[in-house]
Design a protein around this motif. Structure first.
Motif, short mmCIF file in Angstrom:
data_model
loop_
_atom_site.label_atom_id
_atom_site.label_comp_id
_atom_site.label_asym_id
_atom_site.label_seq_id
_atom_site.Cartn_x
_atom_site.Cartn_y
_atom_site.Cartn_z
N GLN A 253 0.82 -1.21 0.00
CA GLN A 253 0.00 0.00 0.00
C GLN A 253 0.85 1.26 0.00
O GLN A 253 0.36 2.35 -0.33
CB GLN A 253 -0.95 0.03 1.20
N ASN A 254 2.13 1.15 0.34
CA ASN A 254 3.02 2.31 0.31
C ASN A 254 3.88 2.35 -0.95
O ASN A 254 4.15 3.42 -1.48
CB ASN A 254 3.96 2.29 1.53
N SER A 255 4.31 1.18 -1.42
CA SER A 255 5.26 1.15 -2.53
C SER A 255 4.66 1.59 -3.85
O SER A 255 5.38 1.89 -4.80
CB SER A 255 5.85 -0.26 -2.68
N GLY A 256 3.32 1.65 -3.94
CA GLY A 256 2.68 2.10 -5.17
C GLY A 256 2.80 3.60 -5.40
O GLY A 256 2.57 4.08 -6.51
N ALA A 257 3.17 4.33 -4.35
CA ALA A 257 3.32 5.79 -4.49
C ALA A 257 4.32 6.27 -3.45
O ALA A 257 3.98 6.95 -2.50
CB ALA A 257 1.97 6.49 -4.32
N ILE A 258 5.59 5.90 -3.65
CA ILE A 258 6.65 6.35 -2.74
C ILE A 258 7.05 7.76 -3.14
O ILE A 258 7.54 7.99 -4.24
CB ILE A 258 7.86 5.40 -2.81
N LEU A 259 6.82 8.71 -2.24
CA LEU A 259 7.14 10.10 -2.54
C LEU A 259 8.64 10.33 -2.41
O LEU A 259 9.22 10.13 -1.35
CB LEU A 259 6.40 11.04 -1.59
N ASP A 260 9.26 10.70 -3.52
CA ASP A 260 10.66 11.08 -3.47
C ASP A 260 10.72 12.48 -2.85
O ASP A 260 10.22 13.44 -3.42
CB ASP A 260 11.26 11.09 -4.88
N GLU A 261 11.31 12.58 -1.66
CA GLU A 261 11.26 13.83 -0.92
C GLU A 261 12.14 14.92 -1.53
O GLU A 261 11.95 16.10 -1.23
CB GLU A 261 11.64 13.58 0.54
N TYR A 262 13.08 14.53 -2.36
CA TYR A 262 13.92 15.52 -3.04
C TYR A 262 13.19 16.13 -4.22
O TYR A 262 13.13 17.36 -4.37
CB TYR A 262 15.20 14.83 -3.50
N LEU A 263 12.60 15.29 -5.05
CA LEU A 263 11.88 15.78 -6.22
C LEU A 263 10.44 16.16 -5.91
O LEU A 263 9.83 16.91 -6.65
CB LEU A 263 11.88 14.70 -7.32
N ARG A 264 9.89 15.58 -4.82
CA ARG A 264 8.48 15.71 -4.46
C ARG A 264 7.58 15.16 -5.58
O ARG A 264 6.59 15.77 -5.97
CB ARG A 264 8.15 17.16 -4.09
N VAL A 265 8.00 14.00 -6.07
CA VAL A 265 7.28 13.28 -7.12
C VAL A 265 7.10 11.83 -6.66
O VAL A 265 8.07 11.20 -6.25
CB VAL A 265 8.07 13.31 -8.46
N PRO A 266 5.87 11.28 -6.71
CA PRO A 266 5.66 9.88 -6.31
C PRO A 266 6.14 8.90 -7.37
O PRO A 266 5.97 9.13 -8.57
CB PRO A 266 4.13 9.78 -6.14
N PHE A 267 6.74 7.79 -6.92
CA PHE A 267 7.19 6.71 -7.79
C PHE A 267 6.45 5.42 -7.42
O PHE A 267 6.13 5.19 -6.25
CB PHE A 267 8.70 6.48 -7.65
N ASP A 268 6.20 4.60 -8.43
CA ASP A 268 5.51 3.33 -8.22
C ASP A 268 6.53 2.19 -8.29
O ASP A 268 7.00 1.82 -9.35
CB ASP A 268 4.43 3.13 -9.29
N LEU A 269 6.86 1.63 -7.12
CA LEU A 269 7.77 0.50 -7.04
C LEU A 269 7.05 -0.78 -6.64
O LEU A 269 7.67 -1.76 -6.26
CB LEU A 269 8.90 0.78 -6.05
N SER A 270 5.72 -0.75 -6.73
CA SER A 270 4.93 -1.88 -6.25
C SER A 270 5.10 -3.13 -7.10
O SER A 270 4.78 -4.23 -6.66
CB SER A 270 3.44 -1.50 -6.20
N HIS A 271 5.62 -2.99 -8.33
CA HIS A 271 5.79 -4.15 -9.20
C HIS A 271 7.24 -4.64 -9.23
O HIS A 271 7.52 -5.66 -9.86
CB HIS A 271 5.34 -3.81 -10.62
N ALA A 272 8.14 -3.92 -8.57
CA ALA A 272 9.54 -4.35 -8.55
C ALA A 272 9.67 -5.69 -7.85
O ALA A 272 8.91 -6.01 -6.92
CB ALA A 272 10.40 -3.30 -7.86
N ILE A 273 10.61 -6.50 -8.31
CA ILE A 273 10.88 -7.81 -7.70
C ILE A 273 12.01 -7.59 -6.70
O ILE A 273 13.15 -7.30 -7.07
CB ILE A 273 11.28 -8.84 -8.77
N ILE A 274 11.68 -7.71 -5.43
CA ILE A 274 12.64 -7.40 -4.37
C ILE A 274 13.27 -8.69 -3.86
O ILE A 274 12.57 -9.59 -3.39
CB ILE A 274 11.96 -6.64 -3.22
N ILE A 275 14.59 -8.76 -3.97
CA ILE A 275 15.35 -9.87 -3.41
C ILE A 275 16.39 -9.27 -2.47
O ILE A 275 17.21 -8.44 -2.88
CB ILE A 275 16.04 -10.71 -4.49
N ALA A 276 16.32 -9.66 -1.21
CA ALA A 276 17.29 -9.22 -0.21
C ALA A 276 18.18 -10.39 0.16
O ALA A 276 17.77 -11.54 0.07
CB ALA A 276 16.58 -8.67 1.02
#
Length: 390
Positions: A253-276
């Motif tokens: 619910q957060n990763s779909g609109a992560i606000l870049d605080e420097y640009l003040r533009v939301p990014f959608d990372l909800s579809h990224a494949i995260i491997i840690a």
């Protein structure tokens, strides 16, 4: 300020080119006009691409800087006056323009399963047998995508195990099998989690765009593999809570609109494949563990280790132009006694020892000499996962 229209009067070149793809004027959407109702088939079809950032928010930020609409290519062609900014403000404007002027626009394709993907994953499974559980999980996700026609969905995964068991190598093999980009981010060497995920507001000294958002923009897909390497070694500022910031990336619910605080533009990372990756799960807070599918990766042993060693040797010989013959099983077994991370280095050194005496094949003596040079085993016992027989 802008009106409700999503595009400016002077769109960038990429947008102008997209408008030329329509076969006739009647097919060109007109602002305010009624568009034809989609057919049931198209209405149910899964979207093939998504916007990875909010273009409207980006254009609003540009308007705030310029005090007028940003005119893209026409800024130079019309000789329009540019804002007078401090060095820090100019750096931010340059990054906003970099984002706005990207001819790809915000749209990036999603990944859809295919039989080709499954074939490549099967090959990755052979190359990384100790990570078979994870590769099988992704293969099932690909199979589901093929069956349903929906975009590939993979939960955030944590590869847990000691150094050198192939966690990073397997992550790259998975990305290659899926045909997507991989962005590796070292958490152990990152001292600022906020900068990593969301960036810093411009009031901070040395503020910059979020590393993850910048990496996403640099790819040609909405679904790159984001490799968070050594996530258990996050070191951050004394007052920062790095793993709380990381929740922005792990919570759908957060990763779909992560606000870049420097640009003040939301990014959608909800579809990224995260491997840690991590060596010690106990160093991770429970709320992070709960959001990751943890899979323990054991060191390769026996036939698996011999198979991995054989493939490393084959690749090294190929890179050497095939001038050295494939080694016998005795040489492979001797190499397999080394740590997997070091086998590649030892093989290359051993090839040099063979070439140095004009021999076109490797011997155990070459391997032992290379190992002494590479890892200093003159006075040490056998290392790695296989022990010498008594």
């Amino acid at each position: 300020m802008t009106d409700d229209h999503p595009d400016y009067a002077h769109p960038p070149r990429a947008q102008r080119r997209r408008s030329q793809r329509f076969a006739s004027p009647a097919q060109i959407p007109v602002h305010g006009a009624e568009l034809p109702e989609p057919s049931p088939a198209s209405a149910m079809a899964a979207p093939r691409e998504i916007a990875i950032f909010d273009r409207s928010a980006l254009l609003r930020q540009l308007e705030l800087v310029y005090g007028r609409r940003y005119m893209f290519d026409d800024e130079v062609e019309l000789g329009l006056p540019q804002p007078s900014l401090s060095t820090e403000e100019q750096l931010r404007l340059d990054k906003l323009r970099w984002l706005a002027d990207d001819e790809r626009g915000p749209l990036r394709p999603l990944l859809f399963g295919s039989e080709g993907m499954r074939d490549r994953l099967a090959q990755a499974r052979l190359a990384c047998p100790n990570v078979a559980t994870v590769i099988d999980l992704i293969d099932r996700a690909v199979a589901l995508s093929v069956m349903t026609g929906s975009a590939l969905t993979v939960p955030p995964i944590l590869l847990l195990g000691p150094p050198g068991v192939g966690k990073t190598h397997a992550s790259k093999a998975i990305a290659s099998a899926l045909g997507t980009a991989i962005q590796a981010i070292s958490c152990a060497t990152n001292s600022d989690c906020q900068q990593l995920i969301v960036g810093h507001p411009t009031s901070w000294r040395g503020a910059r765009m979020g590393v993850v958002n910048e990496a996403l923009q640099g790819t040609d897909t909405a679904q790159p593999v984001l490799l968070l390497d050594e996530i258990d070694k996050f070191e951050s500022h004394r007052d920062e809570q790095p793993y709380h910031v990381l929740l922005n990336l792990l919570e759908p619910q957060n990763s779909g609109a992560i606000l870049d605080e420097y640009l003040r533009v939301p990014f959608d990372l909800s579809h990224a494949i995260i491997i840690a990756t991590a060596n010690d799960a106990h160093r991770l807070p429970s709320f992070i563990q709960d959001r990751l599918l943890m899979v323990e990766i054991a060191p390769p042993l026996g036939a698996d280790l011999l198979g991995i060693t054989r493939r490393i040797v084959t690749d090294a010989i190929a890179q050497a132009g095939g001038a050295i013959a494939a080694p016998c099983e005795e040489v492979i077994a001797r190499l397999a006694r080394a740590h997997p991370r070091q086998i590649k280095r030892i093989v290359r050194l051993a090839l040099g020892f063979a070439a140095g005496v004009g021999r076109s094949h490797l011997t155990v003596t070459d391997v032992e000499a290379a190992e002494r040079l590479a890892v200093g085993t003159v006075t040490r016992g056998p290392i790695g996962f296989l022990q010498a027989r008594g």
